[in-house]
Scaffold this active site. Structure first.
Site, PDB file in Angstrom:
ATOM      1  N   GLY A  61     -31.344 -16.967 -45.488  1.00  0.00           N
ATOM      2  CA  GLY A  61     -31.321 -18.345 -45.970  1.00  0.00           C
ATOM      3  C   GLY A  61     -30.282 -18.570 -47.049  1.00  0.00           C
TER       4      GLY A  61
ATOM      5  N   ILE B 249     -29.405 -22.287 -47.300  1.00  0.00           N
ATOM      6  CA  ILE B 249     -30.418 -23.070 -48.037  1.00  0.00           C
ATOM      7  C   ILE B 249     -30.298 -22.768 -49.535  1.00  0.00           C
ATOM      8  CG2 ILE B 249     -32.912 -23.484 -48.341  1.00  0.00           C
ATOM      9  CD1 ILE B 249     -32.110 -24.304 -45.599  1.00  0.00           C
TER      10      ILE B 249
ATOM     11  N   ASP C 263     -19.918  -5.923 -43.627  1.00  0.00           N
ATOM     12  CA  ASP C 263     -19.315  -6.291 -42.339  1.00  0.00           C
ATOM     13  C   ASP C 263     -17.799  -6.146 -42.459  1.00  0.00           C
ATOM     14  OD1 ASP C 263     -21.858  -7.099 -41.721  1.00  0.00           O
ATOM     15  OD2 ASP C 263     -21.442  -9.255 -41.794  1.00  0.00           O
ATOM     16  N   ILE C 264     -17.176  -5.504 -41.463  1.00  0.00           N
ATOM     17  CA  ILE C 264     -15.720  -5.311 -41.528  1.00  0.00           C
ATOM     18  C   ILE C 264     -14.999  -6.656 -41.634  1.00  0.00           C
ATOM     19  CG2 ILE C 264     -13.694  -4.572 -40.196  1.00  0.00           C
ATOM     20  CD1 ILE C 264     -15.385  -2.288 -39.121  1.00  0.00           C
TER      21      ILE C 264
ATOM     22  N   LYS D 157     -36.596  -2.750 -62.860  1.00  0.00           N
ATOM     23  CA  LYS D 157     -36.015  -1.677 -62.054  1.00  0.00           C
ATOM     24  C   LYS D 157     -34.756  -2.189 -61.333  1.00  0.00           C
ATOM     25  CE  LYS D 157     -37.484   1.642 -58.577  1.00  0.00           C
ATOM     26  NZ  LYS D 157     -38.537   1.940 -57.620  1.00  0.00           N
TER      27      LYS D 157
ATOM     28  N   CYS E 118     -26.426 -38.811 -27.254  1.00  0.00           N
ATOM     29  CA  CYS E 118     -25.226 -38.358 -26.546  1.00  0.00           C
ATOM     30  C   CYS E 118     -25.545 -38.029 -25.083  1.00  0.00           C
ATOM     31  CB  CYS E 118     -24.597 -37.189 -27.296  1.00  0.00           C
ATOM     32  SG  CYS E 118     -22.826 -37.134 -27.055  1.00  0.00           S
ATOM     33  N   LEU E 119     -25.635 -36.758 -24.696  1.00  0.00           N
ATOM     34  CA  LEU E 119     -26.024 -36.473 -23.319  1.00  0.00           C
ATOM     35  C   LEU E 119     -27.390 -37.102 -23.027  1.00  0.00           C
ATOM     36  CD1 LEU E 119     -25.126 -34.975 -20.724  1.00  0.00           C
ATOM     37  CD2 LEU E 119     -26.525 -33.070 -21.457  1.00  0.00           C
TER      38      LEU E 119
ATOM     39  N   HIS F 149     -24.266 -39.228 -32.898  1.00  0.00           N
ATOM     40  CA  HIS F 149     -25.277 -38.264 -33.369  1.00  0.00           C
ATOM     41  C   HIS F 149     -25.856 -38.699 -34.711  1.00  0.00           C
ATOM     42  CE1 HIS F 149     -24.530 -35.067 -30.401  1.00  0.00           C
ATOM     43  NE2 HIS F 149     -23.340 -35.621 -30.344  1.00  0.00           N
TER      44      HIS F 149
ATOM     45  N   GLU G  74     -28.408 -37.725 -36.147  1.00  0.00           N
ATOM     46  CA  GLU G  74     -29.056 -36.622 -36.861  1.00  0.00           C
ATOM     47  C   GLU G  74     -28.192 -36.042 -37.973  1.00  0.00           C
ATOM     48  OE1 GLU G  74     -27.950 -36.532 -33.764  1.00  0.00           O
ATOM     49  OE2 GLU G  74     -27.201 -34.571 -33.141  1.00  0.00           O
TER      50      GLU G  74
HETATM   51  N1  GLN Z   1     -21.324 -33.577 -22.447  1.00  0.00           N
HETATM   52  C1  GLN Z   1     -21.284 -34.920 -22.877  1.00  0.00           C
HETATM   53  C2  GLN Z   1     -19.879 -35.372 -23.221  1.00  0.00           C
HETATM   54  O1  GLN Z   1     -19.012 -34.549 -23.421  1.00  0.00           O
HETATM   55  C3  GLN Z   1     -22.208 -35.153 -24.049  1.00  0.00           C
HETATM   56  C4  GLN Z   1     -21.792 -34.435 -25.287  1.00  0.00           C
HETATM   57  C5  GLN Z   1     -22.887 -34.328 -26.307  1.00  0.00           C
HETATM   58  O2  GLN Z   1     -24.061 -34.530 -25.972  1.00  0.00           O
HETATM   59  N2  GLN Z   1     -22.562 -33.982 -27.541  1.00  0.00           N
HETATM   60  O3  GLN Z   1     -19.620 -36.521 -23.318  1.00  0.00           O
END
Ligand code: GLN
Length: 536
Positions: free
Chosen positions: A16, A19, A148-149, A224, A382-383, A507, A509
């Site tokens: 984390g 975070i 890690d190298i 310690k 999106c998709l 998006h 989100e």
């Molecule tokens: N594959 C779809 C596109 O390229 C949706 C992309 C996505 O959901 N971020 O438009």
């Protein structure tokens, strides 16, 4: 002049670190300081945009259209920092630019080497984030684990930088694991000693140790660790497991972390004020007296990190609405095999996130159909929007076998098709329609009532879009195009006669925060909760 905090990780990954960085940022910001972040990723990809979510987890997109590591999502969710492509450095980016300079002749006559050329490039990029904006503290997270190298050039760069910056200007914080061995009934400090030993070998002395632990550390254990790792006892900070990641800033502050940082870096700042965070997030976490179960239907369901920002945004909205979020992760290929009913019996909302390619697509379309017909609140992203459009075209408008040309190039009804600007693009890296674009909302829609304004801006990552040739026929059958981009691209669709059915090309989100949930997620969860009430 800005001060720097370098954060490394030891013993194991997934402790984390992201975070921890975000929480430190939150604490410093709550003391009136301006913070920014850099994530250094030691892989050779220029950015994570070309990686499968199973390799890397979610690709987080910034306003300026950079495809970045998901830790930038944590930084933006916890703080007000506005991050850009400059806030994520990868080995790929560093070498790419050094090699371009070499070809241009910038190093004419010299042998180009890891030290100093690669390390200088890293240092310059770290310092660059302080040039344009006023920043008090830069928090630099080094990805991977000490030893890690591929991480070594980054560690050497921060070693040099701390030395060059001088006293009180930079800090090394090392996040480590202090495991509790059940059978022995003991806390073990040895992994931490080894990890700090590895750091010392390359010339880095940690100033503060953040010790991830499930048990409280006793004074003797702290002493310690302090003795064998060469730090003051007050610099051994326990980082106990938290119920919610959003409690981490508070827990760390209680252990004195922010005061220690302020003292060590000699920062001029005000007293810690976390009142808004406490009011809007922490208090509300304690009063989640009902549950809201949401089905997230995707194909990267097993991996927790694949839809990170979506899960967080759902959580923010649930916290806001006073409910406890339960996510039911549904693999869309399972829907194809077993039918949809079995998975949705007990859910109050269906969400289809973004994605690429044909695997599991018919399962997603079935999920949309179920949510639409059974009036279950639906959010498509999106998709997820593409599948909502395809489902509507097929099952409501009678356009049999309608599809997206991403999945079926020769479909008779290409309701989703490649963006015009994408047609000439041949390479894959950073070539999608990326980042923030404006959108205008139609009044009297779910979208408008959520945003309560006409002009919005959201982040994108796609190549395909709604095919405007089908707008009329869809509209006639009851689809509403509630958000349109100035270039006439459809950004939001919704349907009538449904408690809440919204799908967006962008998006949302990526812009949700625990103390300020995204309005679409907020209203979606509210709709899911009112469905719960009705059915009771
Ligand atoms: N594959 C779809 C596109 O390229 C949706 C992309 C996505 O959901 N971020 O438009």
């Amino acid at each position: 002049m800005a001060k720097f905090i370098f954060i490394t990780g030891g013993v194991v990954s997934s402790l984390g670190k992201g975070i921890a960085c975000a929480s430190i940022g939150k604490l410093l910001e709550s003391r009136g300081l301006k913070v920014t972040f850099i994530k250094c990723d030691p892989y050779i990809n220029v950015d994570p945009g070309t990686m499968n979510p199973y390799q890397h987890g979610e690709v987080y997109v910034t306003d300026d259209g950079a495809e970045t590591d998901l830790d930038l999502g944590h930084y933006e969710r916890f703080t007000n920092a506005k991050l850009t492509k400059d806030n994520n450095i990868t080995t790929g980016k560093i070498y790419y630019s050094v090699i371009c300079k070499e070809r241009r002749g910038d190093y004419l006559g010299k042998t180009v080497q890891i030290i100093p050329h690669i390390t200088d490039e890293i240092k310059n990029r770290i310092k660059k984030v302080t040039y344009s904006k006023k920043v008090d503290v830069v928090i630099v997270e080094i990805g991977g684990t000490v030893g890690d190298i591929e991480g070594s050039p980054f560690l050497e760069a921060i070693r040099q930088l701390k030395f060059e910056l001088g006293k009180n200007c930079a800090l090394n914080i090392h996040l480590t694991l202090v495991p509790y061995i059940k059978s022995a009934g003991e806390i073990k400090t040895k992994p931490t000693q080894h990890s700090v030993g590895a750091l010392r070998e390359i010339g880095i002395m940690p100033d503060i140790l953040l010790c991830r632990t499930e048990k409280k550390l006793r004074k003797e254990e702290k002493a310690k660790i302090a003795l064998f790792c060469n730090v003051d006892i007050e610099s051994v900070i326990p980082a106990l497991d938290a119920k919610s990641i959003y409690e981490v800033p508070l827990l760390l502050s209680r252990e004195g972390l922010d005061s220690l940082i302020v003292k060590m870096l000699n920062l001029q700042c005000v007293k810690l004020d976390l009142s808004i965070w406490n009011e809007r997030v922490i208090k509300k976490l304690k009063y989640q007296d009902r549950e809201v179960k949401i089905a997230v239907v995707g194909k990267y369901i097993i991996l927790q990190d694949a839809y990170k920002s979506i899960y967080e945004a759902l959580n923010h909205a649930a916290i806001y609405n006073g409910a406890k979020l339960v996510i039911k992760r549904v693999d869309s290929e399972d829907i194809e095999k077993n039918g949809v009913k079995k998975y949705f019996k007990d859910v109050k909302g269906v969400l289809i996130p973004g994605g690429f390619g044909s695997r599991g697509i018919e399962g997603k379309i079935k999920a949309v159909e179920f949510a639409r017909e059974n009036k279950i609140p639906f959010l498509g992203i999106c998709l997820g929007m593409h599948t909502a459009v395809i489902e509507f075209a097929r099952n409501v408008c009678g356009l049999k076998h309608a599809h997206s040309t991403e999945i079926n190039k020769h479909t008779k009804y290409p309701v989703i098709s490649l963006l015009e600007e994408q047609k000439k693009i041949k390479t894959k890296g950073a070539t999608m329609r990326l980042g923030a674009y404006d959108c205008r909302l139609l009044k009297n829609t779910f979208a408008y009532s959520a945003y309560n304004k006409e002009k919005i801006s959201e982040r994108h990552r796609h190549r395909y879009e709604f095919n405007n040739a089908y707008q009329k026929i869809m509209e006639k059958s009851g689809m509403i195009f509630s958000g349109i981009n100035p270039e006439k691209l459809v950004e939001i669709i919704e349907i009538q006669n449904h408690p809440w059915f919204v799908a967006c090309q962008f998006h949302p989100e990526f812009k949700s925060k625990p103390d300020n949930p995204h309005v679409l997620f907020r209203d979606y969860i509210a709709a899911a909760l009112s469905l719960t009430k009705e059915k009771k």
